[in-house]
Design a protein around this motif. Structure first.
Motif, mmCIF file in Angstrom:
data_model
loop_
_atom_site.group_PDB
_atom_site.id
_atom_site.type_symbol
_atom_site.label_atom_id
_atom_site.label_comp_id
_atom_site.label_asym_id
_atom_site.label_seq_id
_atom_site.Cartn_x
_atom_site.Cartn_y
_atom_site.Cartn_z
ATOM 1 N N GLU A 169 0.846 -1.186 0.000
ATOM 2 C CA GLU A 169 0.000 0.000 0.000
ATOM 3 C C GLU A 169 0.885 1.240 0.000
ATOM 4 O OE1 GLU A 169 -3.550 0.474 1.040
ATOM 5 O OE2 GLU A 169 -4.110 -1.620 0.735
ATOM 6 N N GLY A 170 0.731 2.101 -0.975
ATOM 7 C CA GLY A 170 1.508 3.323 -1.001
ATOM 8 C C GLY A 170 0.937 4.399 -0.105
ATOM 9 N N ALA A 171 -0.344 4.324 0.173
ATOM 10 C CA ALA A 171 -0.984 5.337 1.011
ATOM 11 C C ALA A 171 -2.157 4.708 1.734
ATOM 12 C CB ALA A 171 -1.456 6.520 0.178
ATOM 13 N N CYS A 172 -2.503 5.324 2.847
ATOM 14 C CA CYS A 172 -3.660 4.866 3.619
ATOM 15 C C CYS A 172 -4.315 6.087 4.231
ATOM 16 C CB CYS A 172 -3.201 3.899 4.713
ATOM 17 S SG CYS A 172 -4.477 3.484 5.916
ATOM 18 N N ASP A 173 -5.626 6.153 4.151
ATOM 19 C CA ASP A 173 -6.366 7.268 4.734
ATOM 20 C C ASP A 173 -5.884 8.603 4.173
ATOM 21 O OD1 ASP A 173 -8.381 8.241 6.302
ATOM 22 O OD2 ASP A 173 -7.158 8.419 8.100
ATOM 23 N N ASN A 174 -5.610 8.629 2.871
ATOM 24 C CA ASN A 174 -5.200 9.841 2.166
ATOM 25 C C ASN A 174 -3.888 10.425 2.678
ATOM 26 O OD1 ASN A 174 -7.653 9.865 0.607
ATOM 27 N ND2 ASN A 174 -8.681 10.622 2.442
ATOM 28 N N ALA A 175 -3.023 9.566 3.195
ATOM 29 C CA ALA A 175 -1.724 10.023 3.685
ATOM 30 C C ALA A 175 -0.632 9.109 3.127
ATOM 31 C CB ALA A 175 -1.684 10.009 5.213
ATOM 32 N N ALA A 176 0.517 9.681 2.833
ATOM 33 C CA ALA A 176 1.630 8.894 2.315
ATOM 34 C C ALA A 176 2.067 7.861 3.345
ATOM 35 C CB ALA A 176 2.795 9.812 1.961
ATOM 36 N N ASP A 178 5.127 6.319 3.644
ATOM 37 C CA ASP A 178 6.547 6.079 3.880
ATOM 38 C C ASP A 178 6.968 6.392 5.301
ATOM 39 O OD1 ASP A 178 6.058 8.761 3.465
ATOM 40 O OD2 ASP A 178 8.042 9.156 2.606
ATOM 41 N N ARG A 179 6.121 7.049 6.070
ATOM 42 C CA ARG A 179 6.448 7.376 7.462
ATOM 43 C C ARG A 179 5.618 6.560 8.450
ATOM 44 N NH1 ARG A 179 10.170 9.127 5.265
ATOM 45 N NH2 ARG A 179 11.007 11.265 5.257
ATOM 46 N N CYS A 180 4.894 5.592 7.939
ATOM 47 C CA CYS A 180 4.018 4.832 8.824
ATOM 48 C C CYS A 180 3.903 3.392 8.351
ATOM 49 C CB CYS A 180 2.639 5.470 8.896
ATOM 50 S SG CYS A 180 1.784 5.470 7.312
ATOM 51 N N TYR A 181 3.421 2.552 9.246
ATOM 52 C CA TYR A 181 3.032 1.188 8.905
ATOM 53 C C TYR A 181 1.525 1.186 8.642
ATOM 54 C CZ TYR A 181 7.499 -0.020 11.111
ATOM 55 O OH TYR A 181 8.815 -0.106 11.453
ATOM 56 N N ALA A 199 -5.453 0.972 8.905
ATOM 57 C CA ALA A 199 -5.133 2.106 9.758
ATOM 58 C C ALA A 199 -3.624 2.323 9.711
ATOM 59 C CB ALA A 199 -5.596 1.867 11.196
ATOM 60 N N ARG A 200 -3.224 3.540 10.066
ATOM 61 C CA ARG A 200 -1.805 3.875 10.063
ATOM 62 C C ARG A 200 -1.265 3.908 11.490
ATOM 63 N NH1 ARG A 200 -0.716 8.935 8.835
ATOM 64 N NH2 ARG A 200 -2.812 9.637 9.346
ATOM 65 N N ILE A 201 -0.040 3.414 11.649
ATOM 66 C CA ILE A 201 0.697 3.563 12.899
ATOM 67 C C ILE A 201 2.058 4.137 12.540
ATOM 68 C CG2 ILE A 201 1.774 2.386 14.852
ATOM 69 C CD1 ILE A 201 -0.459 0.368 14.804
ATOM 70 N N MET A 202 2.386 5.273 13.123
ATOM 71 C CA MET A 202 3.624 5.955 12.771
ATOM 72 C C MET A 202 4.836 5.115 13.170
ATOM 73 S SD MET A 202 2.262 8.435 11.310
ATOM 74 C CE MET A 202 3.784 9.299 10.881
ATOM 75 N N LYS A 203 5.887 5.212 12.364
ATOM 76 C CA LYS A 203 7.068 4.390 12.593
ATOM 77 C C LYS A 203 7.863 4.809 13.823
ATOM 78 C CE LYS A 203 7.695 2.759 7.864
ATOM 79 N NZ LYS A 203 8.587 2.670 6.677
ATOM 80 N N ASN A 204 7.604 6.014 14.363
ATOM 81 C CA ASN A 204 8.313 6.428 15.576
ATOM 82 C C ASN A 204 7.590 6.003 16.845
ATOM 83 O OD1 ASN A 204 6.179 8.186 15.479
ATOM 84 N ND2 ASN A 204 7.408 10.069 15.445
ATOM 85 N N GLU A 205 6.481 5.251 16.710
ATOM 86 C CA GLU A 205 5.801 4.704 17.886
ATOM 87 C C GLU A 205 6.578 3.490 18.408
ATOM 88 O OE1 GLU A 205 3.392 5.923 19.483
ATOM 89 O OE2 GLU A 205 1.940 6.912 18.175
#
Length: 232
Positions: A169-176, A178-181, A199-205
């Motif tokens: 998936e290149g994007a989820c919930d209208n957000a790029a 590359d900074r999230c899972y 759903a997105r979970i940020m990679k810095n979590e």
């Protein structure tokens, strides 16, 4: 299995600050639906859609051993995390609860906290949860609401929760992305069946792709991640 809990809730327990009544005890026993369990039981399969305690009986009231001991609910067997697979063995008489078996517990959860699916789907998702998952390594992570789910949907993910990764998936919930899972979330439809959303979970979590290496440092880090949090 239902009767292994003995005669609880017995007359020696309290509902809040008041002794449990004989009528309440009888209502709980009747709601187990033991009289209707004859012959073979058709096992159904599902996943927990919201973190919930698995209870000893189909009753949501806290049960205490003394009027002031409100820190420990004697009606609780364990806590099930989001995405935990369960086998559904029976329904309560009022149709509000499932009697389930998880990996290491057996007891009752509200039907609203569990979504059913065919056995093949259940097996496939369990394989993904064992092989390609994101693991919560911090005490708690709060998911933000999303355009798909609504802002009111924001489950708290606790230490040890596993979520299947959604790949490609290149994007989820209208957000790029590359900074999230991007992970899968289980939802319960109105008919009680399972449906999935992302759903997105940020990679810095505090998360890990797969399990952490089994090291002394990681054991200590994970243990101290819970320091100061309430038991439960």
């Amino acid at each position: 299995l239902m009767q292994n809990y003995g005669d609880r809730p017995s007359g020696s327990y309290y509902v809040g600050t008041q002794p449990i009544t004989a009528a309440q005890q009888a209502a709980v026993r009747d709601n187990m639906g033991l009289a209707g369990l004859t012959g073979n039981v058709e096992v159904r399969f599902g996943f927990v859609t919201e973190s919930y305690v698995i209870r000893c009986f189909p009753w949501g009231e806290p049960l205490y051993s003394s009027p002031g001991d409100t820190e420990f609910d004697m009606g609780v067997e364990a806590r099930l995390k989001l995405w935990e697979p369960v086998a559904v063995l029976a329904d309560s008489a009022d149709g509000e609860w499932y009697f389930v078996q998880s990996y290491n517990s057996v007891g009752w959860i509200p039907q609203s906290a569990c979504a059913l699916c065919p056995r093949g789907t259940w097996d496939d998702l369990r394989t993904r949860l064992d092989s390609d998952f994101l693991l919560v390594t911090g005490a708690r992570i709060a998911l933000d609401g999303s355009a798909q789910l609504g802002r009111e949907y924001g489950p708290t993910l606790t230490l040890g929760t596993r979520l299947p990764l959604r790949r490609g998936e290149g994007a989820c919930d209208n957000a790029a992305g590359d900074r999230c899972y991007v992970v899968e979330l289980p939802l319960r439809r109105e008919d009680g069946q399972l449906t999935l959303t992302s759903a997105r979970i940020m990679k810095n979590e505090a998360v890990s792709v797969g399990y952490l290496p089994f090291t002394t440092e990681n054991l200590l880090t994970e243990a101290f991640a819970l320091l100061g949090h309430r038991y439960g």
